[in-house]
Design a protein around this motif. Structure first.
Motif, mmCIF file in Angstrom:
data_model
loop_
_atom_site.group_PDB
_atom_site.id
_atom_site.type_symbol
_atom_site.label_atom_id
_atom_site.label_comp_id
_atom_site.label_asym_id
_atom_site.label_seq_id
_atom_site.Cartn_x
_atom_site.Cartn_y
_atom_site.Cartn_z
ATOM 1 N N UNK A 164 -20.795 25.158 -34.414
ATOM 2 C CA UNK A 164 -20.276 24.279 -33.525
ATOM 3 C C UNK A 164 -19.998 22.823 -34.188
ATOM 4 N N UNK A 165 -19.155 22.304 -33.708
ATOM 5 C CA UNK A 165 -18.476 20.756 -34.245
ATOM 6 C C UNK A 165 -19.594 20.214 -34.704
ATOM 7 N N UNK A 166 -19.824 19.522 -35.818
ATOM 8 C CA UNK A 166 -20.934 18.629 -36.129
ATOM 9 C C UNK A 166 -22.179 19.503 -36.869
ATOM 10 N N UNK A 167 -22.112 20.695 -36.774
ATOM 11 C CA UNK A 167 -23.235 21.535 -37.444
ATOM 12 C C UNK A 167 -23.396 21.361 -39.005
ATOM 13 N N UNK A 168 -24.371 21.317 -39.485
ATOM 14 C CA UNK A 168 -24.669 21.194 -40.965
ATOM 15 C C UNK A 168 -24.262 22.321 -41.750
ATOM 16 N N UNK A 169 -23.725 22.095 -43.014
ATOM 17 C CA UNK A 169 -23.094 23.300 -43.877
ATOM 18 C C UNK A 169 -24.326 23.036 -45.114
ATOM 19 N N UNK A 170 -24.727 24.229 -45.401
ATOM 20 C CA UNK A 170 -25.729 24.229 -46.490
ATOM 21 C C UNK A 170 -25.111 25.148 -47.474
ATOM 22 N N UNK A 171 -25.234 24.731 -48.789
ATOM 23 C CA UNK A 171 -25.334 25.518 -49.956
ATOM 24 C C UNK A 171 -26.460 25.350 -50.737
ATOM 25 N N UNK A 172 -27.156 26.769 -51.225
ATOM 26 C CA UNK A 172 -28.071 26.852 -51.749
ATOM 27 C C UNK A 172 -29.573 26.286 -51.221
ATOM 28 N N UNK A 173 -29.290 26.093 -49.793
ATOM 29 C CA UNK A 173 -30.431 25.580 -49.113
ATOM 30 C C UNK A 173 -30.396 24.185 -48.712
ATOM 31 N N UNK A 174 -29.161 23.485 -49.446
ATOM 32 C CA UNK A 174 -29.058 21.827 -49.549
ATOM 33 C C UNK A 174 -28.087 21.697 -48.494
ATOM 34 N N UNK A 175 -28.062 20.477 -47.542
ATOM 35 C CA UNK A 175 -26.938 19.921 -46.846
ATOM 36 C C UNK A 175 -25.901 19.551 -47.519
ATOM 37 N N UNK A 176 -24.586 20.140 -47.494
ATOM 38 C CA UNK A 176 -23.639 19.522 -48.583
ATOM 39 C C UNK A 176 -22.419 19.126 -47.427
ATOM 40 N N UNK A 177 -22.391 19.157 -46.306
ATOM 41 C CA UNK A 177 -21.327 18.593 -45.303
ATOM 42 C C UNK A 177 -21.448 19.174 -43.887
ATOM 43 N N UNK A 178 -20.492 19.227 -43.302
ATOM 44 C CA UNK A 178 -20.385 19.596 -41.768
ATOM 45 C C UNK A 178 -19.365 20.190 -41.219
ATOM 46 N N UNK A 179 -19.523 20.957 -40.096
ATOM 47 C CA UNK A 179 -18.211 21.452 -39.394
ATOM 48 C C UNK A 179 -17.440 20.377 -38.698
ATOM 49 N N UNK A 180 -16.199 20.404 -38.945
ATOM 50 C CA UNK A 180 -15.387 19.388 -38.166
ATOM 51 C C UNK A 180 -14.445 19.815 -37.262
ATOM 52 N N UNK A 181 -13.436 19.058 -36.419
ATOM 53 C CA UNK A 181 -12.609 19.618 -35.432
ATOM 54 C C UNK A 181 -12.002 20.749 -35.986
ATOM 55 N N UNK A 182 -11.832 21.823 -35.099
ATOM 56 C CA UNK A 182 -11.105 23.035 -35.677
ATOM 57 C C UNK A 182 -9.576 22.716 -35.404
ATOM 58 N N UNK A 183 -8.887 23.259 -35.874
ATOM 59 C CA UNK A 183 -7.310 23.450 -36.005
ATOM 60 C C UNK A 183 -6.797 24.700 -35.422
ATOM 61 N N UNK A 184 -5.690 24.772 -35.233
ATOM 62 C CA UNK A 184 -4.744 25.805 -34.745
ATOM 63 C C UNK A 184 -5.062 27.223 -35.560
ATOM 64 N N UNK A 185 -5.805 28.184 -35.072
ATOM 65 C CA UNK A 185 -6.173 29.301 -36.003
ATOM 66 C C UNK A 185 -7.222 29.179 -37.121
ATOM 67 N N UNK A 186 -7.813 27.892 -37.106
ATOM 68 C CA UNK A 186 -8.547 27.619 -38.395
ATOM 69 C C UNK A 186 -9.612 26.834 -38.001
ATOM 70 N N UNK A 187 -10.870 27.133 -38.844
ATOM 71 C CA UNK A 187 -11.971 26.397 -38.620
ATOM 72 C C UNK A 187 -12.064 25.397 -39.729
ATOM 73 N N UNK A 188 -12.550 24.340 -39.560
ATOM 74 C CA UNK A 188 -12.202 23.226 -40.688
ATOM 75 C C UNK A 188 -13.887 22.705 -40.753
ATOM 76 N N UNK A 189 -14.110 22.364 -42.377
ATOM 77 C CA UNK A 189 -15.315 21.884 -42.944
ATOM 78 C C UNK A 189 -14.931 20.750 -43.734
ATOM 79 N N UNK A 190 -15.871 19.826 -43.581
ATOM 80 C CA UNK A 190 -15.837 18.443 -44.640
ATOM 81 C C UNK A 190 -17.082 18.494 -45.303
ATOM 82 N N UNK A 191 -16.955 18.494 -46.729
ATOM 83 C CA UNK A 191 -17.850 18.768 -47.570
ATOM 84 C C UNK A 191 -18.132 17.767 -48.918
#
Length: 486
Positions: free
Chosen positions: A136-163
């Motif tokens: 979901x938009x705003x969900x936390x994104x983790x790498x190796x257990x650490x929060x490194x970013x979040x899910x941002x607004x999806x685009x046409x045919x694509x999911x977007x992350x900001x890390x």
């Protein structure tokens, strides 16, 4: 009597001032960043400076070459571009950039200022081509257990992350900063990274490669939403089936109700969709997001259908095609005497339309855009009056590149840029343990403009001098194709 064996004298460590960590480096060893070494009592850059040669891509040479391969002949400035990859840093920033190169381009005396910039304010924007729900938009994104970013607004045919970003690099725990830095560097260097999305999927991201979502490799991105798919293919279905429903997480389409169907004379079928009707033939929220049909959580497409209405045209024997926006999921049905859809074999003609949807889908890929604020004190390596560089960039009198790759510079204050990492030489990015990312950066402008903004005129060197003698951190260089070597 034998003399006692004297211990070997330890080689003296020297201090590297290429970043704020200020490592003391022993002879033959590297600093904490693995980018600088003590070689004969001098700090040198471990990797050679990278020169991008347009002649290589044109077939003048079919392989990259090193300085040792160079015959010393004069090379045209139009053909060569000295990138910042391997150049070394300007830190502690009061001194001129490692290379300020003069060359003639289309008859104009042009200066390129080259430095490897240290970025605390940086991150990546990741575009993941998939119809599947990652989080979901705003969900936390983790790498190796650490929060490194979040899910941002999806685009046409694509999911977007900001890390990344300064808050994750320096605003949290040491572990969070270290993992964030490692993740950014790996992504920017086009390596595969596994990311876990809160209450969502696990996805393996690698620039220029298909994403792997919960262990499944994506092959194609959707051709469009359900409504757009009907707009493109309604004419192909006419005469083959009585109804088509294109299942999609965002806009599910129904051809008999859609304007595209109306225009070509498609009759009503009495179908009913369990969803929020937007405009004719377009439905929102037919199911929850997920990894099933059309990016929803359903495995049985009939679950989004209500009762068929005889008063609106439904009758026994009507045929129905249900298909996803990638053509990955498709099924055919026929209404029985109780107006309930029953599975039926798909005719070759209908299968051709499903295959046409798949054919029109583009390959699913991951895009990694390096994003950074190229401001602060590093501008002092370009000019004694830093704000003039910012104004020259914003006024488009100076061109900014990252490892030779064109980048987008955001309007407004500062020099905030984005660059596609696949357009840069491999392994262009490094780090310093502060932690921060290190990325190549070049400013190019006519020599007259460079002098006018207060540039370090005395540090300007001819291209031939740079190739022959190198700089503060060594004299080795390599040449790569300007385009195809990336």
């Amino acid at each position: 009597m034998n003399s006692p064996v004297q211990p070997a004298a330890k080689s003296e460590k020297i201090r590297c001032d290429a970043c704020p960590v200020m490592c003391f480096v022993a002879e033959g060893r590297t600093g904490a960043c693995d980018r600088y070494a003590n070689e004969g009592g001098k700090i040198v850059r471990c990797d050679p400076i990278t020169v991008l040669d347009r002649r290589l891509e044109a077939g003048g040479e079919i392989r990259p070459f090193l300085k040792d391969d160079w015959d010393g002949s004069v090379l045209a400035g139009d053909d060569l571009f000295v990138s910042a990859v391997g150049a070394g840093t300007t830190y502690p920033d009061f001194k001129p950039a490692p290379f300020i190169v003069s060359r003639e381009v289309e008859g104009v005396d042009t200066v390129t200022v080259v430095t490897e910039a240290i970025y605390s304010y940086c991150g990546v924007k990741v575009k993941i081509d998939t119809d599947r729900h990652l989080g979901h938009e705003g969900a936390k994104v983790r790498a190796k257990g650490e929060v490194v970013g979040l899910v941002i607004t999806s685009e046409y045919g694509s999911q977007m992350l900001s890390l990344g970003g300064v808050d994750h690099l320096t605003g949290g725990s040491k572990s969070e900063g270290r993992v964030t830095c490692d993740t950014l560097m790996a992504l920017c260097n086009r390596e595969a990274v596994e990311l876990e999305i809160e209450d969502g999927a696990t996805v393996v991201v690698q620039a220029g490669q298909p994403p792997i979502v919960d262990g499944k490799r994506e092959e194609r991105m959707r051709v469009g939403c359900g409504s757009a798919t009907i707009g493109m293919f309604a004419g192909h279905w006419q005469g083959l089936v009585d109804e088509v429903v294109v299942v999609d997480d965002h806009i599910t389409g129904v051809v008999s109700e859609h304007q595209a169907g109306k225009v070509i004379g498609w009759p009503d079928t009495g179908i009913r969709i369990n969803g929020r009707r937007s405009t004719p033939g377009r439905y929102f929220q037919v199911a929850e997001p997920g990894l099933g049909w059309g990016g929803t959580d359903i495995e049985d497409p009939l679950s989004i259908l209500g009762e068929w209405r005889a008063a609106k045209g439904a009758k026994e024997g009507m045929t129905l095609l249900m298909v996803s926006t990638t053509g990955e999921h498709a099924a055919a049905y026929r209404l029985d005497a109780e107006l309930r859809p029953q599975p039926m074999p798909m005719s070759p003609e209908v299968q051709e339309t499903v295959d046409l949807i798949a054919e029109n889908c583009e390959p699913a890929l991951c895009t990694v855009m390096f994003t950074g604020g190229a401001g602060g004190s590093l501008r002092s390596g370009v000019t004694r009056n830093p704000v003039r560089l910012t104004r020259a960039v914003q006024g488009r009198r100076a061109t900014v590149t990252v490892g030779g790759a064109e980048c987008f510079v955001w309007p407004g204050g500062g020099i905030t840029l984005m660059a596609d990492v696949t357009q840069m030489p491999a392994q262009s990015f490094g780090y310093v343990p502060t932690p921060a990312l290190v990325a190549p950066l070049e400013f190019t402008m006519p020599r007259a403009d460079y002098v006018a903004l207060g540039g370090h005129e005395g540090a300007i060197r001819a291209l031939s001098d740079v190739l022959e003698n190198g700089g503060e951190y060594g004299a080795e260089w390599r040449a790569l194709p300007r385009e195809t070597g990336r």
